[in-house]
Structures are given as structure tokens and as C-alpha cells.
Scaffold this motif. Structure first.
Motif, PDB file in Angstrom:
ATOM      1  N   ASN A  44      35.906  42.339  58.396  1.00 24.33           N
ATOM      2  CA  ASN A  44      35.115  43.487  57.930  1.00 24.33           C
ATOM      3  C   ASN A  44      35.473  43.860  56.487  1.00 24.33           C
ATOM      4  OD1 ASN A  44      33.031  45.282  58.639  1.00 24.33           O
ATOM      5  ND2 ASN A  44      34.468  46.938  59.039  1.00 24.33           N
ATOM      6  N   TYR A  45      35.674  42.855  55.635  1.00 20.19           N
ATOM      7  CA  TYR A  45      35.926  43.112  54.206  1.00 20.19           C
ATOM      8  C   TYR A  45      34.629  43.624  53.577  1.00 20.19           C
ATOM      9  CZ  TYR A  45      37.768  42.375  49.486  1.00 20.19           C
ATOM     10  OH  TYR A  45      38.213  42.555  48.198  1.00 20.19           O
ATOM     11  N   LEU A  46      34.743  44.615  52.692  1.00 15.11           N
ATOM     12  CA  LEU A  46      33.543  45.189  52.057  1.00 15.11           C
ATOM     13  C   LEU A  46      32.904  44.182  51.096  1.00 15.11           C
ATOM     14  CD1 LEU A  46      31.659  47.587  51.358  1.00 15.11           C
ATOM     15  CD2 LEU A  46      33.354  48.264  49.634  1.00 15.11           C
ATOM     16  N   ASP A  47      31.640  43.852  51.355  1.00 15.44           N
ATOM     17  CA  ASP A  47      30.895  42.954  50.465  1.00 15.44           C
ATOM     18  C   ASP A  47      30.111  43.821  49.479  1.00 15.44           C
ATOM     19  OD1 ASP A  47      29.510  40.931  49.252  1.00 15.44           O
ATOM     20  OD2 ASP A  47      28.256  40.446  50.998  1.00 15.44           O
ATOM     21  N   ALA A  48      30.779  44.238  48.419  1.00 10.73           N
ATOM     22  CA  ALA A  48      30.155  45.100  47.405  1.00 10.73           C
ATOM     23  C   ALA A  48      30.718  44.698  46.048  1.00 10.73           C
ATOM     24  CB  ALA A  48      30.452  46.568  47.700  1.00 10.73           C
ATOM     25  N   ASP A  50      32.478  46.105  43.670  1.00 10.70           N
ATOM     26  CA  ASP A  50      33.875  46.416  43.340  1.00 10.70           C
ATOM     27  C   ASP A  50      34.853  45.487  44.046  1.00 10.70           C
ATOM     28  OD1 ASP A  50      33.816  48.498  41.552  1.00 10.70           O
ATOM     29  OD2 ASP A  50      35.043  49.833  42.792  1.00 10.70           O
ATOM     30  N   THR A  51      34.650  45.310  45.329  1.00 11.52           N
ATOM     31  CA  THR A  51      35.610  44.526  46.104  1.00 11.52           C
ATOM     32  C   THR A  51      35.396  43.030  45.885  1.00 11.52           C
ATOM     33  OG1 THR A  51      34.099  45.050  47.907  1.00 11.52           O
ATOM     34  CG2 THR A  51      36.198  46.234  47.850  1.00 11.52           C
ATOM     35  N   ASN A  52      34.190  42.640  45.455  1.00 13.91           N
ATOM     36  CA  ASN A  52      34.007  41.236  45.062  1.00 13.91           C
ATOM     37  C   ASN A  52      34.725  40.971  43.736  1.00 13.91           C
ATOM     38  OD1 ASN A  52      32.641  40.464  47.359  1.00 13.91           O
ATOM     39  ND2 ASN A  52      30.648  41.070  46.549  1.00 13.91           N
ATOM     40  N   SER A  53      34.806  41.973  42.856  1.00 13.00           N
ATOM     41  CA  SER A  53      35.614  41.812  41.642  1.00 13.00           C
ATOM     42  C   SER A  53      37.073  41.538  42.013  1.00 13.00           C
ATOM     43  CB  SER A  53      35.577  43.091  40.783  1.00 13.00           C
ATOM     44  OG  SER A  53      34.285  43.306  40.277  1.00 13.00           O
ATOM     45  N   THR A  54      37.543  42.195  43.068  1.00 12.46           N
ATOM     46  CA  THR A  54      38.944  41.990  43.479  1.00 12.46           C
ATOM     47  C   THR A  54      39.160  40.577  44.027  1.00 12.46           C
ATOM     48  OG1 THR A  54      39.316  44.328  43.804  1.00 12.46           O
ATOM     49  CG2 THR A  54      40.754  42.862  45.032  1.00 12.46           C
ATOM     50  N   LEU A  55      38.202  40.071  44.789  1.00 14.63           N
ATOM     51  CA  LEU A  55      38.355  38.690  45.282  1.00 14.63           C
ATOM     52  C   LEU A  55      38.402  37.714  44.107  1.00 14.63           C
ATOM     53  CD1 LEU A  55      36.030  38.563  48.439  1.00 14.63           C
ATOM     54  CD2 LEU A  55      38.524  38.935  48.312  1.00 14.63           C
ATOM     55  N   PRO A  89      40.601  36.490  30.370  1.00 17.19           N
ATOM     56  CA  PRO A  89      40.837  37.844  30.889  1.00 17.19           C
ATOM     57  C   PRO A  89      40.450  37.983  32.361  1.00 17.19           C
ATOM     58  CG  PRO A  89      39.453  37.894  28.905  1.00 17.19           C
ATOM     59  CD  PRO A  89      39.603  36.464  29.282  1.00 17.19           C
ATOM     60  N   ILE A  90      41.154  38.843  33.056  1.00 16.42           N
ATOM     61  CA  ILE A  90      40.784  39.210  34.420  1.00 16.42           C
ATOM     62  C   ILE A  90      39.714  40.291  34.298  1.00 16.42           C
ATOM     63  CG2 ILE A  90      41.602  40.325  36.534  1.00 16.42           C
ATOM     64  CD1 ILE A  90      44.364  39.001  35.955  1.00 16.42           C
ATOM     65  N   ASP A  91      38.524  40.014  34.863  1.00 18.96           N
ATOM     66  CA  ASP A  91      37.399  40.943  34.747  1.00 18.96           C
ATOM     67  C   ASP A  91      37.402  41.866  35.970  1.00 18.96           C
ATOM     68  OD1 ASP A  91      35.049  42.278  34.419  1.00 18.96           O
ATOM     69  OD2 ASP A  91      33.755  40.506  34.557  1.00 18.96           O
ATOM     70  N   VAL A  92      37.736  43.144  35.770  1.00 22.35           N
ATOM     71  CA  VAL A  92      37.781  44.066  36.913  1.00 22.35           C
ATOM     72  C   VAL A  92      36.428  44.699  37.189  1.00 22.35           C
ATOM     73  CG1 VAL A  92      40.236  44.545  36.539  1.00 22.35           C
ATOM     74  CG2 VAL A  92      38.525  46.137  35.624  1.00 22.35           C
ATOM     75  N   GLY A  93      35.414  44.373  36.360  1.00 21.24           N
ATOM     76  CA  GLY A  93      34.078  44.949  36.572  1.00 21.24           C
ATOM     77  C   GLY A  93      34.130  46.454  36.440  1.00 21.24           C
ATOM     78  N   ASN A  94      33.744  47.155  37.521  1.00 21.26           N
ATOM     79  CA  ASN A  94      33.694  48.625  37.530  1.00 21.26           C
ATOM     80  C   ASN A  94      34.873  49.218  38.323  1.00 21.26           C
ATOM     81  OD1 ASN A  94      32.003  51.261  39.023  1.00 21.26           O
ATOM     82  ND2 ASN A  94      31.768  50.946  36.836  1.00 21.26           N
ATOM     83  N   ALA A  95      35.810  48.340  38.751  1.00 19.50           N
ATOM     84  CA  ALA A  95      36.776  48.743  39.782  1.00 19.50           C
ATOM     85  C   ALA A  95      38.090  49.295  39.222  1.00 19.50           C
ATOM     86  CB  ALA A  95      37.068  47.560  40.710  1.00 19.50           C
ATOM     87  N   GLY A  96      38.205  50.622  39.206  1.00 23.03           N
ATOM     88  CA  GLY A  96      39.430  51.280  38.754  1.00 23.03           C
ATOM     89  C   GLY A  96      40.621  50.942  39.640  1.00 23.03           C
ATOM     90  N   THR A  97      40.390  50.833  40.938  1.00 26.04           N
ATOM     91  CA  THR A  97      41.502  50.552  41.851  1.00 26.04           C
ATOM     92  C   THR A  97      42.094  49.175  41.554  1.00 26.04           C
ATOM     93  OG1 THR A  97      40.439  51.945  43.511  1.00 26.04           O
ATOM     94  CG2 THR A  97      42.149  50.456  44.291  1.00 26.04           C
ATOM     95  N   LEU A  98      41.237  48.192  41.326  1.00 26.35           N
ATOM     96  CA  LEU A  98      41.718  46.848  40.970  1.00 26.35           C
ATOM     97  C   LEU A  98      42.512  46.917  39.661  1.00 26.35           C
ATOM     98  CD1 LEU A  98      41.800  43.743  41.077  1.00 26.35           C
ATOM     99  CD2 LEU A  98      39.452  43.733  40.160  1.00 26.35           C
ATOM    100  N   MET A  99      41.967  47.660  38.687  1.00 29.97           N
ATOM    101  CA  MET A  99      42.612  47.719  37.371  1.00 29.97           C
ATOM    102  C   MET A  99      43.987  48.391  37.429  1.00 29.97           C
ATOM    103  SD  MET A  99      41.201  49.384  33.857  1.00 29.97           S
ATOM    104  CE  MET A  99      41.152  51.091  34.392  1.00 29.97           C
TER     105      MET A  99
END
Ligand code: S3P
Length: 434
Positions: A44-48, A50-55, A89-99
Motif C-alpha cells: 500500500n505504498y502511495l503512488d503519487a 511526492d512519494t514517486n520522487s522518493t522512490l 543532482p537528486i531531484d526531490v520534485g515537490n517533496a519537502g519530507t524527502l528533502m
């Protein structure tokens, strides 16, 4: 940019929904699995977005991600001390939590360096809040104008510290605790007020020595993470949009299944109840998803509201839902005040400005303050046009405002919802169809 119109819903919203998997827990499951020496199964990983940026980011530092469909992943990590150098560079997209979380791990890798960048919203979000403690621990960080992405992180042999956080932030707390798993001495974080504790729960489940004493959280050094699997529960912040819709739109009754009711995430539900909203599902957990995250069913119905005050200590427990508190305030009797919420200014948009301007344009009697906003309830909302400013929660706020309004709302930039809730308009259609 996509503009979507949300008309008033005269017959109310009805039905049962399973909201998307939790974003915070999904981010953490991927980052911690990347550190583990054995494969970790995530269900049940979120397919969105932000979380795809983390993968993509964990793949970039050497993890292998097998996507099995239906939200199931198997992640083969590199081990705690073996992330790979990244080509570019690691692209975090819009994801503050990843960054904010991933640097906690990478900072502890001597002799290696990584650059982080993201979209235009992320480039205005501060990283000095993680750079300060990581520098105290021994890492080097060069940030744009000392504070912003893109930034370059030079890993080092880190030392344990006691870090008194100037702001209550689960992201900063998590960053320091993750770095602390690699320091010879224990590392302690002192929180000004409790914030979401998914990191502590997941690390404890992975066998990491992590203890809490009041507002002090201490982590000890480990050589490996013993994480076996993670089942991600439903996201309380996504559920909050439907809770607000049910409470605001006459004739509504919505049941939300398997929602994470970790008390550090249910501040909004407590605020709704204080305002007189009816949340029938009790907040007692009905089951525990691993690792250590309680879930429950929420059953929400329409009802009258009264104004309330949200103070600083309650803010971290409802931080992402405060825009919805403003919307509820428009319909409540009396005044609704949110204060001690300066943090809203550094979210995906400046959420004091975007919420006040956005709801103001729809007819709300709302005023910005230095640390929040004041809403005078008028019993309803006219409607009109609102921009998402590329902020997922603003887009969905506009949609719910439209359903509850007299004239409907057009949301410019509705595509932003895909950052955390790609199926938002499809789920809305099912609630309107009954
Ligand atoms: C998050 C923590 C919060 C929240 C964000 C997700 C997390 O940010 O606003 O959406 O997953 O740790 P802060 O910790 O910076 O307040």
C-alpha cells in the motif's frame, strides 16, 4: 494548467471510501528500506508525485525498487553505511519530507557528496533548519543564499549532539534522528511541542534503540535496520478533506476506512469535534498496521459548527489541515482563530497568504495575522475562483469549498492534487453518485 469546476452538492456526499496511503509513512518506508541490508516488502505504498520522487531518489543512491503493482514494492537497500554516489543532482520534485529526511542519512557518509534540487516551490523552502544541526554534527552543506535548494551535502564522520529544535518540525526531528543512527555517541532531539512520530515508530520497529522522555527523543548508534515489511495505512491528511466535506455539506454521511489515527496526526479531528462536528467513528484504533501505526474507521456527518481557537501547541498535530480549519471557520458561528502557525508560510505555498487570499476571493471574512489567521463565520461561502499556486492542499481546499458553496468554485491548477492524492476527483465522483 487544468481548471476544474466544483459545483454545490445539493444532495450531500454519501458513501464509503478508502483514502490514499499515508504520504509521511510511505516516504519513511522507502528511505528506511533503502538503508536496510535485507529486502523490505512495502504494501500500500502511495503512488503519487511526492512519494514517486522518493522512490527515484533512493534508486539514485543505490536501492533497487521492484514495483509489483497494487501499491506493493520490494525494496533492496544498500545497508546503512553504503549508499552509492549519485550521477547528478537528486531531484526531490515537490517533496519537502524527502528533502529533509534523506540528507540525514547521506550526511553520515564520509568522503561522499550529493546535490539536491527540486521544483520552483521547493526552491523557496528553507534547508537551514536541517543544515544547522547537521553542521553541528560535522557535515558540510552549501546552500543557495545559505538557506535554500539547490544545496550540496558533504558527508562526514558525525558526532552525536543534543539538538534543541527552534521549530516543532517532524521533518527536522527525523533528519537528526536518522543522522544519529550513525554517531558513536547517542543523539538527542528536544521538541518544542510534539510533532508526528512516524519516524520513531518505524525505527523502533526496525530494532533501533530509540527512546522518548517527555519532549526529548534519543537514538543510539546501530549497524543495521531490521525492517521486514511495512503496511501503509490510509492518510489522515487526505481523509481530512472528506471529513470537512461531510461536515459542511448538508445531507452528507461519509465512512472512511483504515485511516491512520496515530494521535500525532488526529489534531484536526479533535478540532472538528470541538467545533461541534460529528465524527462518529471513535478515535480508538481498530487495528494496528505495521509498524505500530493504529488505524480506525471514521464516520462523519453534516452538522452545525461553532468557532474555535487553535493555539501553538496544537499546530504541529494539525499542520497540514489548518487550511481546512479556515474553511470550516467560514461556516461556523462566531470567530475561528489559528495562532502560533508561522510554519504555514514555508509549506508548499505560503499557506497564510494563499488560504487568506483564496478564501477571501470566494467571499470569506478572513484576515491574515503574523502567525495564522482569523475567520469570522458567516454561515456559508459565496464561491468564485481560486488558484492552487501549485499546492496540492490548496487545490483540494478549493474543491471542498466549491461543494459547500452557494455558487460553486473553479480551481485553477487542480492537477497539483496529484502530489498527494491523484484519485481525488475520481473519489469525489463516487461520493456524489449515490
Ligand atoms: C511531514 C511533516 C510536516 C508536514 C509535512 C510532512 C513529515 O512538516 O507539514 O507535510 O512527513 O514529517 P514539518 O515537519 O516541517 O512541519
Amino acid at each position: 494548467m487544468t481548471t476544474v469546476r466544483f459545483d454545490p452538492a445539493p444532495a450531500g456526499l454519501k458513501g464509503t471510501l478508502r483514502v490514499p496511503p499515508d504520504k509521511s509513512i510511505s516516504h519513511r518506508s522507502a528511505i528506511f528500506a533503502a538503508m536496510a541490508p535485507e529486502p523490505v516488502r512495502v504494501r500500500n505504498y502511495l503512488d503519487a508525485a511526492d512519494t514517486n520522487s522518493t522512490l527515484a531518489a533512493v534508486e539514485k543512491v543505490g536501492a533497487l525498487v521492484e514495483r509489483r503493482g497494487g501499491g506493493e514494492l520490494v525494496i533492496r537497500g544498500t545497508g546503512l553505511r553504503e549508499p552509492h554516489p549519485a550521477d547528478g543532482p537528486i531531484d526531490v520534485g515537490n517533496a519537502g519530507t524527502l528533502m529533509r529526511l534523506l540528507p540525514g542519512w547521506l550526511a553520515a557518509q564520509p568522503g561522499q557528496r550529493w546535490t539536491f534540487d527540486g521544483d520552483s516551490s521547493i526552491r523557496r523552502r528553507p534547508v537551514d533548519r536541517i543544515a544547522d544541526p547537521l553542521r553541528q554534527m560535522g557535515a558540510t552543506i552549501e546552500a543557495t543564499n545559505e538557506r535554500f535548494p539547490p544545496f550540496t551535502l558533504h558527508g562526514a564522520e558525525l558526532r552525536g549532539i543534543e539538538y534543541v529544535m527552534p521549530v516543532a518540525s517532524a521533518q527536522v526531528k527525523s533528519c537528526v534522528l536518522i543522522a544519529g543512527m550513525n554517531t558513536a555517541e547517542p543523539t538527542t532531539v528536544v521538541e518544542p511541542a510534539p510533532s508526528r512520530d512516524h519516524t520513531e515508530r518505524m525505527l523502533a520497529a526496525a530494532g533501533v534503540p530509540i527512546t522518548r522522555d517527555g519532549v526529548r527523543v534519543t537514538v543510539g548508534r546501530v549497524d543495521e535496520l531490521g525492517l521486514d515489511h511495512v503496511d501503509v495505512p490510509g492518510d489522515a491528511s487526505s481523509a481530512a478533506f472528506w471529513v470537512a466535506a461531510a461536515v459542511l455539506v448538508p445531507g452528507s454521511r461519509i465512512v472512511l476506512e483504515d485511516v491512520n489515527v496515530n494521535w500525532t496526526r488526529t489534531g484536526f479531528l479533535r478540532i472538528v469535534e470541538r467545533m461541534g462536528g460529528i465524527v462518529l467513528g471513535d478515535l480508538e484504533p481498530h487495528g494496528a498496521f505495521t509498524p505500530g501505526e493504529p488505524v480506525s474507521e471514521l464516520d462523519v456527518a453534516h452538522g452545525p459548527l461553532r468557532g474555535t481557537t487553535v493555539d501553538a501547541e496544537e499546530v504541529p498535530l494539525a499542520i497540514d489541515e489548518l487550511p481546512l480549519v479556515a474553511l470550516l471557520g467560514c461556516f461556523a458561528e462566531g470567530e475561528t482563530v489559528v495562532r502560533g502557525a508561522q510554519e504555514l508560510k514555508v509549506k508548499e505555498s505560503d499557506r497564510i497568504a494563499t488560504v487568506v487570499d483564496g478564501l477571501g476571493a470566494l467571499g470569506a471574512d478572513i484576515e491574515a495575522t503574523d502567525d495564522g489567521f482569523v475567520v469570522r463565520g458567516t454561515g456559508g461561502l459565496r464561491g468564485g475562483r481560486i488558484g492552487s499556486h501549485g499546492d496540492h492542499r490548496l487545490a483540494m481546499l478549493g474543491a471542498i469549498a466549491g461543494l459547500a458553496s452557494r455558487e460553486g468554485v473553479e480551481v485553477d491548477g487542480m492537477e497539483a492534487a496529484a502530489v498527494s492524492y491523484p484519485g481525488f476527483t475520481a473519489d469525489l465522483a463516487t461520493l456524489l453518485a449515490r
